[in-house]
Write an enzyme that holds these catalytic residues in place. Sequence first.
Site, short mmCIF file in Angstrom:
data_model
loop_
_atom_site.label_atom_id
_atom_site.label_comp_id
_atom_site.label_asym_id
_atom_site.label_seq_id
_atom_site.Cartn_x
_atom_site.Cartn_y
_atom_site.Cartn_z
N GLY A 7 34.00 48.38 47.66
CA GLY A 7 34.31 47.10 47.03
C GLY A 7 33.07 46.59 46.31
N GLY A 9 32.91 43.71 44.58
CA GLY A 9 33.00 42.28 44.30
C GLY A 9 31.67 41.65 44.68
N PHE A 10 31.71 40.33 44.90
CA PHE A 10 30.44 39.65 45.21
C PHE A 10 29.82 40.16 46.51
CE2 PHE A 10 31.86 36.31 42.23
CZ PHE A 10 30.72 36.29 41.46
N GLY A 11 30.67 40.48 47.50
CA GLY A 11 30.15 40.94 48.78
C GLY A 11 29.49 42.30 48.65
N GLU A 169 42.51 24.32 37.68
CA GLU A 169 41.76 24.78 36.51
C GLU A 169 42.70 25.40 35.47
OE1 GLU A 169 38.73 27.19 38.34
OE2 GLU A 169 37.51 25.45 38.83
N ALA A 314 33.22 32.70 46.56
CA ALA A 314 32.14 33.59 46.16
C ALA A 314 30.85 33.42 46.98
CB ALA A 314 31.86 33.40 44.67
C1 LIG Z 1 41.60 33.14 40.22
C2 LIG Z 1 40.47 32.98 41.21
C3 LIG Z 1 39.59 31.92 41.05
C4 LIG Z 1 38.54 31.75 41.94
N1 LIG Z 1 37.66 30.70 41.74
C5 LIG Z 1 36.60 30.57 42.56
C6 LIG Z 1 35.65 29.54 42.35
O1 LIG Z 1 35.78 28.73 41.43
N2 LIG Z 1 34.57 29.46 43.19
C7 LIG Z 1 34.40 30.35 44.21
O2 LIG Z 1 33.41 30.26 44.93
N3 LIG Z 1 35.28 31.32 44.46
C8 LIG Z 1 36.39 31.46 43.65
N4 LIG Z 1 37.29 32.46 43.88
C9 LIG Z 1 37.12 33.32 45.07
C10 LIG Z 1 36.08 34.39 44.83
O3 LIG Z 1 36.33 35.07 43.63
C11 LIG Z 1 36.11 35.33 46.02
O4 LIG Z 1 35.88 34.61 47.18
C12 LIG Z 1 35.07 36.44 45.91
O5 LIG Z 1 35.28 37.20 44.75
C13 LIG Z 1 35.14 37.31 47.15
O6 LIG Z 1 34.30 38.43 47.01
P1 LIG Z 1 34.66 39.76 47.75
O7 LIG Z 1 33.54 40.69 47.50
O8 LIG Z 1 35.06 39.48 49.15
O9 LIG Z 1 36.00 40.29 47.07
P2 LIG Z 1 36.33 40.58 45.56
O10 LIG Z 1 35.43 39.88 44.63
O11 LIG Z 1 37.80 40.35 45.44
O12 LIG Z 1 36.03 42.14 45.41
C14 LIG Z 1 36.79 43.12 46.06
C15 LIG Z 1 36.56 44.45 45.36
O13 LIG Z 1 37.16 45.46 46.13
C16 LIG Z 1 37.81 46.38 45.28
N5 LIG Z 1 38.86 47.03 46.04
C17 LIG Z 1 39.96 46.47 46.57
N6 LIG Z 1 40.68 47.38 47.24
C18 LIG Z 1 40.01 48.55 47.13
C19 LIG Z 1 40.25 49.86 47.62
N7 LIG Z 1 41.31 50.15 48.37
N8 LIG Z 1 39.36 50.82 47.31
C20 LIG Z 1 38.26 50.54 46.56
N9 LIG Z 1 37.99 49.32 46.07
C21 LIG Z 1 38.86 48.33 46.37
C22 LIG Z 1 38.33 45.50 44.15
O14 LIG Z 1 38.57 46.26 42.99
C23 LIG Z 1 37.19 44.50 43.99
O15 LIG Z 1 36.25 44.92 43.03
C24 LIG Z 1 38.36 32.66 43.01
C25 LIG Z 1 39.25 33.72 43.17
C26 LIG Z 1 40.31 33.88 42.28
C27 LIG Z 1 41.26 35.04 42.45
#
Ligand SMILES: Cc1cc2nc3c(=O)[nH]c(=O)nc-3n(C[C@H](O)[C@H](O)[C@H](O)COP(=O)(O)OP(=O)(O)OC[C@H]3O[C@@H](n4cnc5c(N)ncnc54)[C@H](O)[C@@H]3O)c2cc1C
Length: 426
Positions: A7, A9-11, A169, A314
């Site tokens: 993954g 994403g931010f994490g 938004e 995030a």
């Molecule tokens: C529309 C929207 C608006 C938002 N607005 C805000 C905001 O204004 N402020 C804020 O703080 N937060 C906001 N958030 C929340 C924020 O985006 C998330 O909390 C943050 O992105 C979480 O990070 P993460 O790394 O947990 O997951 P994610 O950023 O979702 O990353 C997960 C990653 O895992 C990958 N992945 C998933 N499944 C698999 C798999 N089986 N195999 C390989 N890779 C995989 C995905 O492709 C993705 O790149 C918003 C979210 C959304 C959807």
Amino acid sequence: MHVLIVGAGFGGLGAARALARQARVEVTLVDKKNHHLFQALLYQVAAAGLTPSDIASPVRSLFRKSPQVRVLMAELTGLDPVAKVARFDQGQLEVTYDALILSLGGETNYFGHPEWARHAPGLKSIEQALNLRSHVLEAFERAEKCTLAEQRRRLMTVVVIGGGPTGVELSGAFAELRRHVLRWDFRSIHPEEARIVLIEGGARVLGAFPADLSQAAERDLRSLGVELYLNQRVQDIGEGYVQTDQQRLEAHTIVWAAGVSGHPLAAQLGLPVVAGGRVAVQADLSVPGFPEIFCIGDMCFFPDAQGKPLPGMAPVAMQQGPHAARNALARLAGQATADFVYQDPGIMATVGRSKGVAVLGQRHISGTLGWLTWLWHHLLRIVDFQNRALVSLRWSWAYLTWKWGVRLIHQGPDPTHNRQGQAELA
Ligand SMILES: Cc1cc2nc3c(=O)[nH]c(=O)nc-3n(C[C@H](O)[C@H](O)[C@H](O)COP(=O)(O)OP(=O)(O)OC[C@H]3O[C@@H](n4cnc5c(N)ncnc54)[C@H](O)[C@@H]3O)c2cc1C
């Protein structure tokens, strides 16, 4: 030592960046997409304000200068935690690890009604944002050709379900798009008369914010012409309509912004999940029973001091990523791990191009200052400099001119937003 991160994403990105500075560790970062996506700005892609490349960065290029980080594009589909093997692409790729950091994010939650997804897609990916943009713009094109008043009205109605930050938004952005941008482009219809409806099941929008900021956001939405219905529960969604417990709304465009749950793979992988499908992690972010597996971000359930789960935001993922990385290293070195403590940087949301609300510590900020606070924090979170510069330029241009340049209808696959029949065209 090999740390596998799944993954980007931010994490996952935060974890990989923390480990990229450690000489003694090899890192493999895997994502099913080739890009890191800044989801918080997806709504601006949907509302034709930004392009996908403004808010997405190729993961590979982010680690161009980190030779010990190997980037792979593959989808995690299986896990053998005893053998410490992760399987990708239905077993076509196997990667062994010493420590594993999972940061797969979450998915849209339809609260037991997955069939609604077909008519009311969520907003979590670039594809969904582009489909939504095309769907809305195409509806206006069709309305311009349509002479039947009722059908025109339906084509020009957008219903957003869920009054959290995304719903607020998105409805604010659509309201501005139709009032300040599209109104000059058509001759037969009056886009500024399009209905933008926001439905919220609770008593106020932005339920996670203090009440005074919810009220400020509601005022701002109403001043943009958004029809706001509070305390209304959606009971059914079908092609072109939303039925709540109080009314039926006919709408060509329906968007679901009402909930997020954990990643469905977590349970399939045999990880311990709690309500909401999130993985219940220990205080050091490791998964109970598997001390070398860490789970972070939206996919994990981490209670705060009051026992309430940290929000899917995030900053939580951004802080948990480096923390999990440090703990993975400690674990592999046979040292004690540290408990995760969240430093709350505040919450914020924007309502249109110059109004916003923010909570920073004890301070409640609204209006233009709230918007500037939102703007600053979001620009800082864009992970690469080029995108930050592009987004700043685009926002400045749009702010000064009201010209939103990305009003393209693309003919990509539209799996969820139904194209309705041509019959409505007179
Ligand atoms: C529309 C929207 C608006 C938002 N607005 C805000 C905001 O204004 N402020 C804020 O703080 N937060 C906001 N958030 C929340 C924020 O985006 C998330 O909390 C943050 O992105 C979480 O990070 P993460 O790394 O947990 O997951 P994610 O950023 O979702 O990353 C997960 C990653 O895992 C990958 N992945 C998933 N499944 C698999 C798999 N089986 N195999 C390989 N890779 C995989 C995905 O492709 C993705 O790149 C918003 C979210 C959304 C959807």
